[in-house]
Design a protein around this motif. Structure first.
Motif, PDB file in Angstrom:
ATOM      1  N   VAL A  95       0.878  -1.176   0.000  1.00 32.99           N
ATOM      2  CA  VAL A  95       0.000   0.000   0.000  1.00 32.99           C
ATOM      3  C   VAL A  95       0.910   1.220   0.000  1.00 32.99           C
ATOM      4  O   VAL A  95       1.632   1.471   0.971  1.00 32.99           O
ATOM      5  CB  VAL A  95      -0.929   0.021   1.233  1.00 32.99           C
ATOM      6  N   GLN A  99      -1.812   5.760  -1.871  1.00 31.46           N
ATOM      7  CA  GLN A  99      -3.026   4.986  -1.589  1.00 31.46           C
ATOM      8  C   GLN A  99      -3.487   5.207  -0.153  1.00 31.46           C
ATOM      9  O   GLN A  99      -4.684   5.341   0.116  1.00 31.46           O
ATOM     10  CB  GLN A  99      -2.759   3.497  -1.792  1.00 31.46           C
ATOM     11  N   GLU A 307       1.785   0.341 -11.856  1.00 36.39           N
ATOM     12  CA  GLU A 307       1.113   1.637 -11.669  1.00 36.39           C
ATOM     13  C   GLU A 307       1.579   2.636 -12.729  1.00 36.39           C
ATOM     14  O   GLU A 307       0.769   3.395 -13.285  1.00 36.39           O
ATOM     15  CB  GLU A 307       1.395   2.166 -10.264  1.00 36.39           C
ATOM     16  N   PHE A 371      -5.204   2.454  -9.328  1.00 36.25           N
ATOM     17  CA  PHE A 371      -5.319   2.029  -7.930  1.00 36.25           C
ATOM     18  C   PHE A 371      -5.175   0.518  -7.871  1.00 36.25           C
ATOM     19  O   PHE A 371      -5.310  -0.182  -8.870  1.00 36.25           O
ATOM     20  CB  PHE A 371      -6.671   2.452  -7.337  1.00 36.25           C
TER      21      PHE A 371
END
Length: 433
Positions: A95, A99, A307, A371
């Motif tokens: 994470v 985020q 990402e 995400f």
């Protein structure tokens, strides 16, 4: 590794201070309270969580059990967290700070606050904001690991969905919801008959205390081995169809305040209380239509790279330099790639929580920045939103979700018990001699 480094730093400071015979104020050394495989639970972590629980109980005028009983529950939670985080590390679940900040911002918004106001409230409660922030990161990682690990253990056959649909049609329209409390008196690994008898004796004692007026939440925190023990054993509001079968068979028609059990399961003896009853709330059902591009991280494709790839696609789409469907067909992992990433109309509750939350924040035709969910990294576009009356398809989806939630809860409890049974766990006695 982080905890080990912290201990090493403290130990080194004390060693060199003694070697130089410096006259300095003594600094207490943080101690290891438990070992869970390659992870450790520090005494400071236990005390921080206990302080947080006590502050929350004070805010809610909730009684707590003895400090010893509370410590046992906190220790169990932190050991579970450590084991789950180790699994998450092996799975590559991360994470990022971005985020985490997004989650905290959403939490603040849900409470009608700005992020700064939310931070001030945490500090006003006597908690360290950075520690609270990291605890949220831990919960996010734990949730993803639990969903990914338990999801593959849940199988729902078309026949099960059909049977539940038939049962739902036969029920009256005056369906009720029950607010339940749950206490689990767990068996140890490979229990003997003596272990089972001892658990039964404990369960009978708990029922006696509850029938004599003891506070359910306090007893749950003190005695329950269920994952929601520190929440006072609260299972929330459920219809008969949403409960585990063993519960639904005995709860249907019972009055508010009724204590039921002990109910023997594969995990131990369960005790259930009907805390409240209400008529089922009528809620409009919303469906969303969306499409996505999924990138699954791997040994050769890092989280950061996944990402970055999706952010590049988003930049191209915003600049009008690419077509979403073509990008999905060429790059998306998973079965929807052949359809240009189209997911069609669906109940958002059927999606991974991170995916559901992302869709909830979008306007029609808007893209969400990349995400992560338990399946990988997503670039998603919301293409439609509609409200429906009850339909056959909606009822089928609802029946599937009920069955899934019921089985997920049971399998989740089995999974964490198996994880603990297979782990090396050592708890140290830290009492002063």
């Amino acid at each position: 590794m982080k905890n080990s480094f912290k201990l090493l730093t403290l130990a080194s400071s004390l060693f060199f201070g003694a070697a130089l015979n410096l006259q300095a104020e003594e600094v207490p050394l943080d101690r290891i309270a438990a070992v869970a495989n390659t992870g450790v639970v520090l005494e400071s972590e236990i005390q921080d969580l206990i302080q947080s629980i006590k502050q929350q109980a004070k805010n809610n005028n909730q009684e707590l059990p003895s400090d010893n009983a509370l410590r046992v529950q906190v220790m169990d939670k932190l050991i579970n967290d450590s084991l789950i985080l180790q699994i998450g590390e092996r799975m590559g679940v991360q994470v990022s700070d971005a985020q985490l900040d997004e989650t905290l911002t959403n939490m603040a918004r849900d409470n009608g606050l700005s992020l700064e106001q939310f931070r001030e409230n945490i500090i006003a409660d006597g908690l360290e904001y950075e520690q609270y922030r990291e605890s949220v990161r831990t919960e996010l990682i734990s949730g993803e690991v639990r969903r990914a690990s338990v999801h593959r253990r849940v199988y729902i056959s078309p026949q099960e969905v059909g049977n539940l649909l038939k049962m739902m049609k036969e029920q009256t329209t005056n369906e009720v919801e029950y607010q339940l409390g749950h206490i689990l008196i767990a068996f140890p690994a490979d229990p003997s008959q003596e272990d089972i008898n001892a658990a039964k004796t404990r369960a009978d004692k708990v029922i006696e205390l509850l029938n004599n007026g003891s506070d359910f939440a306090r007893i749950a925190i003190a005695s329950s081995s269920d994952s929601n023990a520190l929440e006072g054993g609260d299972l929330g509001w459920k219809t008969i169809n949403e409960m585990p079968t063993l519960f639904s068979e005995i709860i249907d028609g019972e009055a508010k305040g009724t204590v039921l059990g002990p109910i023997r399961t594969g995990l131990g003896f369960s005790i259930v209380k009907v805390k409240d009853i209400r008529g089922k709330e009528v809620v409009e059902v919303e469906e969303v239509k969306s499409r996505h591009i999924l990138i699954e991280p791997s040994v050769i494709l890092s989280e950061a790279k996944a990402e970055e790839i999706l952010q590049g696609f988003l930049d191209q789409l915003n600049a009008g330099e690419a077509d979403f469907a073509e990008l999905a067909k060429e790059h998306s992992d998973g079965p929807t790639s052949v359809k240009g990433g189209e997911l069609g109309w669906a109940d958002p509750g059927s999606y991974d929580p991170a995916f559901k939350d992302a869709l909830a924040r979008l306007d029609i035709n808007e893209y969400h920045k990349p995400f992560r969910s338990s399946f990988g990294w997503h670039l998603v576009q919301l293409t439609g939103r509609r409200t429906l009356d009850a339909t056959e398809k909606m009822n089928e989806n609802r029946a599937y979700q009920m069955l899934y939630n019921r089985k997920f809860g049971m399998e989740s409890a089995r999974w964490i018990k198996e994880t603990r049974d297979q782990a090396h766990i050592e708890v140290f006695d830290l009492e002063e001699k």
